[in-house]
Design an enzyme around this catalytic site. Structure first.
Site, PDB file in Angstrom:
ATOM      1  N   GLY A 165      34.155   3.652  44.997  1.00 55.61           N
ATOM      2  CA  GLY A 165      34.513   2.668  46.010  1.00 55.61           C
ATOM      3  C   GLY A 165      35.540   1.651  45.575  1.00 55.61           C
ATOM      4  O   GLY A 165      36.111   0.946  46.411  1.00 55.61           O
ATOM      5  N   GLY A 166      35.764   1.508  44.277  1.00 53.86           N
ATOM      6  CA  GLY A 166      36.785   0.589  43.799  1.00 53.86           C
ATOM      7  C   GLY A 166      36.457  -0.871  44.063  1.00 53.86           C
ATOM      8  O   GLY A 166      35.309  -1.256  44.311  1.00 53.86           O
ATOM      9  N   THR A 167      37.483  -1.691  44.036  1.00 47.97           N
ATOM     10  CA  THR A 167      37.328  -3.137  44.182  1.00 47.97           C
ATOM     11  C   THR A 167      36.710  -3.508  45.520  1.00 47.97           C
ATOM     12  O   THR A 167      35.799  -4.337  45.595  1.00 47.97           O
ATOM     13  CB  THR A 167      38.682  -3.837  44.016  1.00 47.97           C
ATOM     14  OG1 THR A 167      39.195  -3.574  42.708  1.00 47.97           O
ATOM     15  CG2 THR A 167      38.538  -5.340  44.206  1.00 47.97           C
ATOM     16  N   CYS A 168      37.191  -2.894  46.599  1.00 50.21           N
ATOM     17  CA  CYS A 168      36.735  -3.272  47.937  1.00 50.21           C
ATOM     18  C   CYS A 168      35.215  -3.198  48.060  1.00 50.21           C
ATOM     19  O   CYS A 168      34.569  -4.155  48.483  1.00 50.21           O
ATOM     20  CB  CYS A 168      37.384  -2.375  48.983  1.00 50.21           C
ATOM     21  SG  CYS A 168      36.782  -2.668  50.661  1.00 50.21           S
ATOM     22  N   GLU A 227      35.809   8.895  37.754  1.00 52.29           N
ATOM     23  CA  GLU A 227      35.589   7.468  37.966  1.00 52.29           C
ATOM     24  C   GLU A 227      34.950   6.858  36.735  1.00 52.29           C
ATOM     25  O   GLU A 227      33.932   7.335  36.242  1.00 52.29           O
ATOM     26  CB  GLU A 227      34.705   7.234  39.184  1.00 52.29           C
ATOM     27  CG  GLU A 227      34.232   5.795  39.366  1.00 52.29           C
ATOM     28  CD  GLU A 227      35.363   4.788  39.353  1.00 52.29           C
ATOM     29  OE1 GLU A 227      35.256   3.788  38.611  1.00 52.29           O
ATOM     30  OE2 GLU A 227      36.364   5.007  40.072  1.00 52.29           O
ATOM     31  N   HIS A 265      42.355 -13.024  79.557  1.00 49.64           N
ATOM     32  CA  HIS A 265      41.888 -14.406  79.403  1.00 49.64           C
ATOM     33  C   HIS A 265      40.360 -14.412  79.462  1.00 49.64           C
ATOM     34  O   HIS A 265      39.763 -13.709  80.270  1.00 49.64           O
ATOM     35  CB  HIS A 265      42.442 -15.271  80.535  1.00 49.64           C
ATOM     36  CG  HIS A 265      41.870 -16.657  80.559  1.00 49.64           C
ATOM     37  ND1 HIS A 265      42.291 -17.656  79.719  1.00 49.64           N
ATOM     38  CD2 HIS A 265      40.861 -17.191  81.318  1.00 49.64           C
ATOM     39  CE1 HIS A 265      41.592 -18.743  79.956  1.00 49.64           C
ATOM     40  NE2 HIS A 265      40.716 -18.493  80.927  1.00 49.64           N
TER      41      HIS A 265
END
Length: 451
Positions: free
Chosen positions: A38-41, A33, A436
């Site tokens: 974790g990247g962009t998210c 990495e 409902h």
């Protein structure tokens, strides 16, 4: 040179999960990495931005309390430092959780550094060569900065850098009227900023059908957001009190500029040419239906492959590769139903084709549309903006796509996604009996209105 069974380049939503699955099978894997797990998210996308959206909605609901008989005395004030700190905390909890998970997994080695191909089965990281028969690329994407006159001369923000902002902009100009730009537009308007959205195209959210785009723009305009479409001449310069923006001959004094004109894959400095990995003209790695590149032993997952730009599609990329390589299955990208959400308020939930795409496919198309004002949940909460729409094949009765722009539309759309995934015909789904009062209860009525 260190040898592994697999090298994973990038720790977004696909990489860590794949590393763990392979390690659980007794493989020795290394996860490389460049910056943050974790990247962009986790770091600059879903988690921090939706935390900000939640803060903005809290302000919006508080201001509307009197409409529902709830009186709040005093001004509704926004503490941007607290807002920013909360978003950062959510990010750090996720990032640290990933680090702990990977650190406790036997067989997984995590290296922080930049990976670059030396051959088809070797990469160099921090001066060290790593080799493996399988290499998986999960490097994500980054904001695109357009070539606009004067933009490089001002301090502009991106969807990443704006997350560090702990002051409230007096007037925020947002360049780009697509999903990222629109979310920040409404968010900062609710925080109290004056907002101008600048879009070169004829309408915002241009991927959507025209009626959806028009409704989105109406929702934003109703909250006092100035949307300028068909913008041709955009330039910037330093002003006495901030930034001077020129738009088709009209000048605006703004305090901040956010550039939200799309993203590009982080593939330009990996040495893909050395390995012979093919990319398309936009830099996305070309993959087949099982996410394999043109080079044997190399796969591409997540945003960098151009087959989806979302956390859920990246994670599904992991599921496809893991199922095929580890579980002897035959999973394909083309089998998944495309779905996503636009997190303005009310949100847009989308699945499958738009009405425009369905009509251009040559099918005989049926369409049904109902306003959210018909939904009991929406009326009870006094949030009736938007509508539902579903598109189906008149001959096969197949559901082709749907859009739910309205309260809880991002959740209600899953009933349609599940039905499409299971191959359920709309003529069968229209006789289901939903609970409902919910948003989803209108879906059978919607389907019975096909025509």
């Amino acid at each position: 040179m260190r040898r592994f069974d697999a090298i994973l380049i990038g720790a977004g939503q696909a990489g860590p999960s794949l590393a763990v699955r392979m390690a659980e099978r007794g493989m020795k894997v290394v996860l490389v990495e460049r910056k943050f797990l974790g990247g962009t998210c986790v770091n600059s996308g879903c988690m921090p931005t939706k935390t900000l959206v939640a803060s903005a909605r809290a302000a919006y609901v508080s201001r509307r309390g009197a409409d529902l008989g709830v009186k709040i005395s005093g001004e509704i004030a926004i503490d941007m430092q607290v807002v920013r700190r909360r978003a950062h905390q959510i990010t750090m909890e996720a990032r640290n959780g990933l680090a702990e998970w990977l650190g406790n997994m036997d067989g997984v080695t995590t290296i922080y550094g930049h990976a670059r191909f030396e051959t088809t089965d070797r990469v160099c990281v921090n001066g060290e060569t790593l080799t493996a028969p399988r290499i998986f690329i999960n490097v994500g994407a980054r904001p695109v900065i357009p070539d606009l006159p004067g933009l490089e001369d001002i301090d502009h923000l991106t969807s990443t850098s704006i997350l560090t902002l702990d002051v409230l902009p007096r007037h925020l100009a947002i360049i780009g009227g697509s999903y990222i730009g629109l979310e920040f537009a409404q968010m900062y308007r609710r925080f109290g900023s004056e907002i101008t959205v600048v879009e070169r195209g004829a309408r915002v959210a241009s991927r959507e059908d025209e009626d959806v785009s028009d409704a989105i723009q109406e929702i934003l305009a109703a909250e006092g957001i100035d949307v300028r479409t068909n913008a041709n001449r955009i330039s910037f310069s330093r002003g006495e009190d901030g930034i001077r923006m020129s738009l088709d001959g009209a000048d605006f004094d703004v305090s901040h500029v956010l550039v939200a004109t799309g993203r590009r894959p982080n593939t330009d400095d990996l040495g893909l040419d050395i390995a012979g990995v093919a990319v398309d003209p936009r830099g996305y790695i070309v993959v087949d239906d099982k996410l394999a590149t043109n080079v044997a032993g190399i796969w591409a997952l997540g945003d960098c492959n151009g087959r989806g730009a979302f956390t859920h599609t990246s994670y599904n990329d992991f599921e496809i590769v893991a199922a095929n390589l580890l579980d002897d299955e035959d999973r394909k990208v083309s089998s998944r139903i495309p779905g996503y959400a636009l997190y303005i308020d009310p949100p847009l939930g989308r699945a499958g084709m738009t009405e425009r795409e369905a009509a251009s496919s040559g099918r005989k198309v049926l369409v049904s549309r109902r306003p959210m004002a018909r939904v009991g949940r929406a009326k009870e909460r006094d949030e009736t903006r938007g509508f539902m729409k579903v598109v189906a094949d008149a001959d096969t009765k197949e559901i082709l796509g749907a859009a739910i722009l309205g309260i809880e539309g991002d959740e209600a759309i899953h009933g349609v996604i599940d039905a499409m995934s299971a191959g359920t015909r709309y003529t069968d789904l229209q006789w289901s009996v939903p609970i409902h009062p919910t948003v989803s209860e209108l879906i059978p009525t919607l389907l019975r209105g096909m025509g």
